[in-house]
Enzyme design. Structure first.
Site, PDB file in Angstrom:
ATOM      1  N   GLU A 142       4.347  -3.566  12.261  1.00  0.00           N
ATOM      2  CA  GLU A 142       3.457  -2.556  12.352  1.00  0.00           C
ATOM      3  C   GLU A 142       2.327  -3.000  11.303  1.00  0.00           C
ATOM      4  OE1 GLU A 142       3.362   0.216  13.956  1.00  0.00           O
ATOM      5  OE2 GLU A 142       5.403  -0.037  14.755  1.00  0.00           O
ATOM      6  N   CYS A 185      -3.292   1.653   6.994  1.00  0.00           N
ATOM      7  CA  CYS A 185      -3.387   1.213   8.158  1.00  0.00           C
ATOM      8  C   CYS A 185      -4.015   2.305   9.167  1.00  0.00           C
ATOM      9  CB  CYS A 185      -2.226   0.707   8.708  1.00  0.00           C
ATOM     10  SG  CYS A 185      -0.634   1.732   8.622  1.00  0.00           S
ATOM     11  N   GLU A 208       8.738   3.738  14.368  1.00  0.00           N
ATOM     12  CA  GLU A 208       9.291   4.181  13.134  1.00  0.00           C
ATOM     13  C   GLU A 208       9.358   5.910  13.049  1.00  0.00           C
ATOM     14  OE1 GLU A 208       6.985   0.874  10.645  1.00  0.00           O
ATOM     15  OE2 GLU A 208       9.256   1.090  10.283  1.00  0.00           O
ATOM     16  N   ASN A 258       0.806  -1.400   0.090  1.00  0.00           N
ATOM     17  CA  ASN A 258      -0.063   0.054   0.009  1.00  0.00           C
ATOM     18  C   ASN A 258       0.673   1.205   0.287  1.00  0.00           C
ATOM     19  OD1 ASN A 258       0.762  -0.484   2.563  1.00  0.00           O
ATOM     20  ND2 ASN A 258      -0.832   0.409   3.535  1.00  0.00           N
TER      21      ASN A 258
HETATM   22  N1  LIG Z   1      -0.648  -2.164   8.012  1.00  0.00           N
HETATM   23  C1  LIG Z   1      -0.572  -2.013   6.814  1.00  0.00           C
HETATM   24  O1  LIG Z   1      -0.071  -1.212   6.415  1.00  0.00           O
HETATM   25  C2  LIG Z   1      -1.022  -3.155   5.811  1.00  0.00           C
HETATM   26  C3  LIG Z   1      -1.938  -3.972   6.065  1.00  0.00           C
HETATM   27  N2  LIG Z   1      -2.450  -4.952   5.301  1.00  0.00           N
HETATM   28  C4  LIG Z   1      -3.618  -5.692   5.719  1.00  0.00           C
HETATM   29  O2  LIG Z   1      -3.216  -7.126   5.204  1.00  0.00           O
HETATM   30  C5  LIG Z   1      -4.289  -7.571   4.342  1.00  0.00           C
HETATM   31  C6  LIG Z   1      -3.725  -8.454   3.604  1.00  0.00           C
HETATM   32  O3  LIG Z   1      -2.943  -7.898   2.798  1.00  0.00           O
HETATM   33  P1  LIG Z   1      -1.361  -8.602   2.217  1.00  0.00           P
HETATM   34  O4  LIG Z   1      -0.686  -7.847   1.297  1.00  0.00           O
HETATM   35  O5  LIG Z   1      -1.939 -10.123   2.027  1.00  0.00           O
HETATM   36  O6  LIG Z   1      -0.450  -8.365   3.796  1.00  0.00           O
HETATM   37  P2  LIG Z   1       0.433  -9.288   4.220  1.00  0.00           P
HETATM   38  O7  LIG Z   1       0.712  -9.195   5.750  1.00  0.00           O
HETATM   39  O8  LIG Z   1       0.332 -10.978   3.884  1.00  0.00           O
HETATM   40  O9  LIG Z   1       1.683  -8.897   3.525  1.00  0.00           O
HETATM   41  C7  LIG Z   1       2.797  -7.925   3.940  1.00  0.00           C
HETATM   42  C8  LIG Z   1       4.028  -8.251   3.405  1.00  0.00           C
HETATM   43  O10 LIG Z   1       4.303  -9.677   4.236  1.00  0.00           O
HETATM   44  C9  LIG Z   1       4.642 -10.771   3.228  1.00  0.00           C
HETATM   45  N3  LIG Z   1       4.395 -11.862   3.945  1.00  0.00           N
HETATM   46  C10 LIG Z   1       2.956 -12.455   3.642  1.00  0.00           C
HETATM   47  N4  LIG Z   1       3.330 -13.792   4.264  1.00  0.00           N
HETATM   48  C11 LIG Z   1       4.383 -13.910   4.864  1.00  0.00           C
HETATM   49  C12 LIG Z   1       5.232 -15.052   5.853  1.00  0.00           C
HETATM   50  N5  LIG Z   1       4.532 -16.019   6.214  1.00  0.00           N
HETATM   51  N6  LIG Z   1       6.261 -14.594   6.382  1.00  0.00           N
HETATM   52  C13 LIG Z   1       7.041 -13.198   5.879  1.00  0.00           C
HETATM   53  N7  LIG Z   1       6.368 -12.580   5.022  1.00  0.00           N
HETATM   54  C14 LIG Z   1       5.211 -12.719   4.540  1.00  0.00           C
HETATM   55  C15 LIG Z   1       3.990 -10.250   2.021  1.00  0.00           C
HETATM   56  O11 LIG Z   1       4.495 -11.046   0.949  1.00  0.00           O
HETATM   57  P3  LIG Z   1       3.563 -10.924  -0.334  1.00  0.00           P
HETATM   58  O12 LIG Z   1       3.243  -9.604  -0.995  1.00  0.00           O
HETATM   59  O13 LIG Z   1       4.335 -11.959  -1.171  1.00  0.00           O
HETATM   60  O14 LIG Z   1       2.251 -11.613  -0.083  1.00  0.00           O
HETATM   61  C16 LIG Z   1       4.138  -8.719   1.994  1.00  0.00           C
HETATM   62  O15 LIG Z   1       5.507  -8.248   1.701  1.00  0.00           O
HETATM   63  C17 LIG Z   1      -5.156  -6.531   3.771  1.00  0.00           C
HETATM   64  O16 LIG Z   1      -6.295  -7.013   3.820  1.00  0.00           O
HETATM   65  C18 LIG Z   1      -5.031  -5.474   5.143  1.00  0.00           C
HETATM   66  O17 LIG Z   1      -5.973  -5.830   5.924  1.00  0.00           O
HETATM   67  C19 LIG Z   1      -2.070  -4.845   4.169  1.00  0.00           C
HETATM   68  C20 LIG Z   1      -0.992  -3.899   3.629  1.00  0.00           C
HETATM   69  C21 LIG Z   1      -0.400  -3.067   4.477  1.00  0.00           C
HETATM   70  O1  LIG Z   2      -1.182   7.253   6.950  1.00  0.00           O
HETATM   71  C1  LIG Z   2       0.136   7.118   6.566  1.00  0.00           C
HETATM   72  O2  LIG Z   2       0.774   8.320   6.217  1.00  0.00           O
HETATM   73  C2  LIG Z   2       0.897   6.010   6.737  1.00  0.00           C
HETATM   74  C3  LIG Z   2      -0.157   4.808   6.806  1.00  0.00           C
HETATM   75  C4  LIG Z   2       0.637   3.598   7.090  1.00  0.00           C
HETATM   76  O3  LIG Z   2       1.820   3.636   7.358  1.00  0.00           O
HETATM   77  C5  LIG Z   2       0.229   2.273   6.385  1.00  0.00           C
HETATM   78  O4  LIG Z   2      -0.891   2.327   5.746  1.00  0.00           O
HETATM   79  O5  LIG Z   2       0.854   1.362   6.395  1.00  0.00           O
END
Ligand SMILES: NC(=O)C1=CN([C@@H]2O[C@H](COP(=O)(O)OP(=O)(O)OC[C@H]3O[C@@H](n4cnc5c(N)ncnc54)[C@H](OP(=O)(O)O)[C@@H]3O)[C@@H](O)[C@H]2O)C=CC1
Ligand SMILES: O=C(O)CCC(=O)C(=O)O
Length: 478
Positions: free
Chosen positions: A248, A282, A457, A150
């Site tokens: 995070e 997030c 962070e 994201n």
């Molecule tokens: N807090 C935030 O900023 C974010 C939250 N999310 C949340 O996560 C949900 C799913 O999104 P998703 O992209 O699948 O998020 P993930 O938590 O799966 O992915 C985040 C990162 O972790 C990697 N990853 C996935 N599984 C593992 C593992 N077992 N061990 C180590 N690394 C791993 C992913 O790789 P890969 O890309 O190959 O899957 C990616 O690089 C969303 O619906 C949302 O709710 C998602 C993105 C950001």
């Molecule tokens: O709102 C922002 O500027 C940061 C959001 C963020 O860190 C995330 O979605 O992982």
């Protein structure tokens, strides 16, 4: 536009591969990027290269390390527009949002590049005569960074820059969905003269590459941003092998609107936090909590504002909201919407079936605090409006969550703002500002299931995670 083939970067060598294909979420016919679906041996080689490069990198004076980050910032600045357009094609955010994110990555490099002149410890008085005590910051070694789709250029930047400036070397596993944006950042660092092996990038799935990185005992520190489920597993694994870990994760961020708020302004703040970035942050405002005197006027104003966020191609003029990032993410979000429907939600906006990944902004009302839409992270353009009798009940509702990342308040009352800031259990409080959008010089992180809640962070304190403190006694005479 032509497809970009992205290699791994291991020990200064580009290693080509394929297996991961990324299509434009606004135009499913456009193949934007191809990257390697690497295996565990690539992770092993990257960690070996990072470990070998680390002592020499740490021995370089911090201002010299910083000069490379500052040069990388300038190189990225020269490619700002190209990187922003690639970010739109790859992730789907709007062009202004993408320009803002690339700008943020540039500023992060500048900020931590300059920190090279300031890294230091404390000088303390000793109880002994003719003795001086000081502390030194020592790097941890190899840092493993796992980043989400994201913010595919800003998040790698804000993990990598503090890791590098403090003398660590890095192995980065970018999100599968967004290899190209991350590539702009890593190329800028390489072109700025980062020595071979200091930064290594291994593309591939989380299950294979991410897992191997997390489990490698030579990786002294793991920093992750992403889902709560994956983050918690990573946290346990790294703690078991006594590594340092920072995760995070998610949020269920609330914006509270009090009776005395400027209703139009509150609605603008709610849509910026709820539908900006397609709600895929997030820090997104996925709950709005209104006190009774403002509820109906606020919902009316919110519906009007939401209508402006018709989803479209982020590169088109005037688009305020891009598509959902992927079919998988859309399935998650539409499942949450259907669950809300089954729980009796009223659709004040949205609720229609999406065209491709173009999901209309959705406003849900009529739900109570126990409903799934009021409690679970959705990570899409869905805002649930709830009611609270007064400020105290609103604070209680904000805190009635497993998460604790961000919370917002709309009010003209300074005392209410102070009470709110003190009473809510979250890492970031925003008064009369959207819950999304953080300043890069300000510590960021949450509590509860949002964060490991140890090291923050961003800001100067970000280097704490990547360093350990050593105390040195220097005596003379006797
Ligand atoms: N807090 C935030 O900023 C974010 C939250 N999310 C949340 O996560 C949900 C799913 O999104 P998703 O992209 O699948 O998020 P993930 O938590 O799966 O992915 C985040 C990162 O972790 C990697 N990853 C996935 N599984 C593992 C593992 N077992 N061990 C180590 N690394 C791993 C992913 O790789 P890969 O890309 O190959 O899957 C990616 O690089 C969303 O619906 C949302 O709710 C998602 C993105 C950001
Ligand atoms: O709102 C922002 O500027 C940061 C959001 C963020 O860190 C995330 O979605 O992982």
């Amino acid at each position: 536009m032509s497809t970009v083939h992205i290699p791994n970067l291991i020990g200064g060598e580009e290693v080509a591969g394929d297996g991961l294909e990324r299509y434009n979420p606004a135009d499913p016919a456009e193949l934007v990027a191809v990257a390697p679906a690497s295996g565990t041996e690539a992770v092993g080689a990257a960690v070996t290269a990072a470990a070998a490069a680390q002592p020499a990198w740490a021995a370089l004076p911090a201002p010299a390390r910083g000069a490379i980050l500052l040069d990388a910032a300038e190189i990225l600045r020269g490619r700002h527009e190209e990187a922003a357009r690639d970010l739109v094609r790859e992730e789907g955010k709007t062009l202004p949002e993408a320009r803002g994110e690339v700008r943020r990555a540039i500023d992060v490099l500048r900020f931590f590049g300059s920190e090279g002149w300031r890294l230091g410890g404390q000088v303390l008085p000793s109880s002994l005569p003719d003795t001086m005590v000081h502390t030194r910051r020592e790097p941890l070694g190899v840092a493993g960074l796992i980043t989400p789709w994201n913010f595919p250029i800003a998040i790698p930047a804000w993990k990598m820059a503090p890791a590098l400036i403090s003398g660590n070397t890095v192995v980065l596993k970018p999100a599968e969905l967004t290899p190209l944006s991350t590539r702009h950042l890593t190329q800028a660092l390489v072109r700025a003269g980062l020595p071979a092996g200091v930064l290594n990038v291994v593309h591939g799935t989380g299950a294979v590459v991410g897992e191997a990185l997390v489990c490698d005992p030579r990786v002294a520190a793991v920093s992750f941003t992403g889902s709560t489920t994956v983050g918690m597993r990573i946290e346990r694994t790294v703690q078991e092998r006594r590594g340092r870990v920072q995760v995070e994760m998610g949020g269920k961020n609330a914006l509270v609107v009090l009776d005395d708020a400027d209703v139009e302004q509150a609605a603008r703040i709610a849509v910026a936090g709820g539908f900006g970035l397609t709600g895929q942050a997030c820090t997104a405002s996925s709950r709005v909590i209104c006190t009774p005197g403002v509820h109906d006027d606020f919902v009316a104003a919110l519906i009007k504002e939401a209508a402006r966020f018709r989803p479209g191609d982020g590169l088109a003029d005037g688009t305020l909201m891009g598509p959902v990032v992927s079919k998988q993410q859309l399935a998650t979000v539409t499942a949450a919407i259907e669950r809300a429907r089954s729980e009796g939600a009223t659709f004040a906006a949205g609720g229609e079936a999406p065209e491709e990944l173009m999901l209309a902004p959705t406003v849900l009302t009529g739900l109570d605090r126990g409903s799934a839409a009021a409690r679970e992270e959705i990570f899409g353009p869905v805002v649930t409006v709830l009611q609270a009798a007064d400020l105290e009940e609103a604070i209680d509702l904000v805190n009635d969550s497993r998460y604790g990342l961000a919370a917002g308040l709309c009010t003209r009352n300074l005392a209410a703002a102070q009470r709110f800031a003190a009473g809510v259990r979250v890492g970031v409080v925003k008064v009369n500002r959207p819950t999304t959008g953080l300043d890069l010089n300000v510590p960021f992180g949450g509590v509860g299931d949002s964060s490991s809640n140890t090291f923050r962070e961003q800001g100067a304190v970000a280097v704490d995670f990547y360093t350990w403190s050593k105390s040195v006694y220097l005596g003379w005479n006797g």
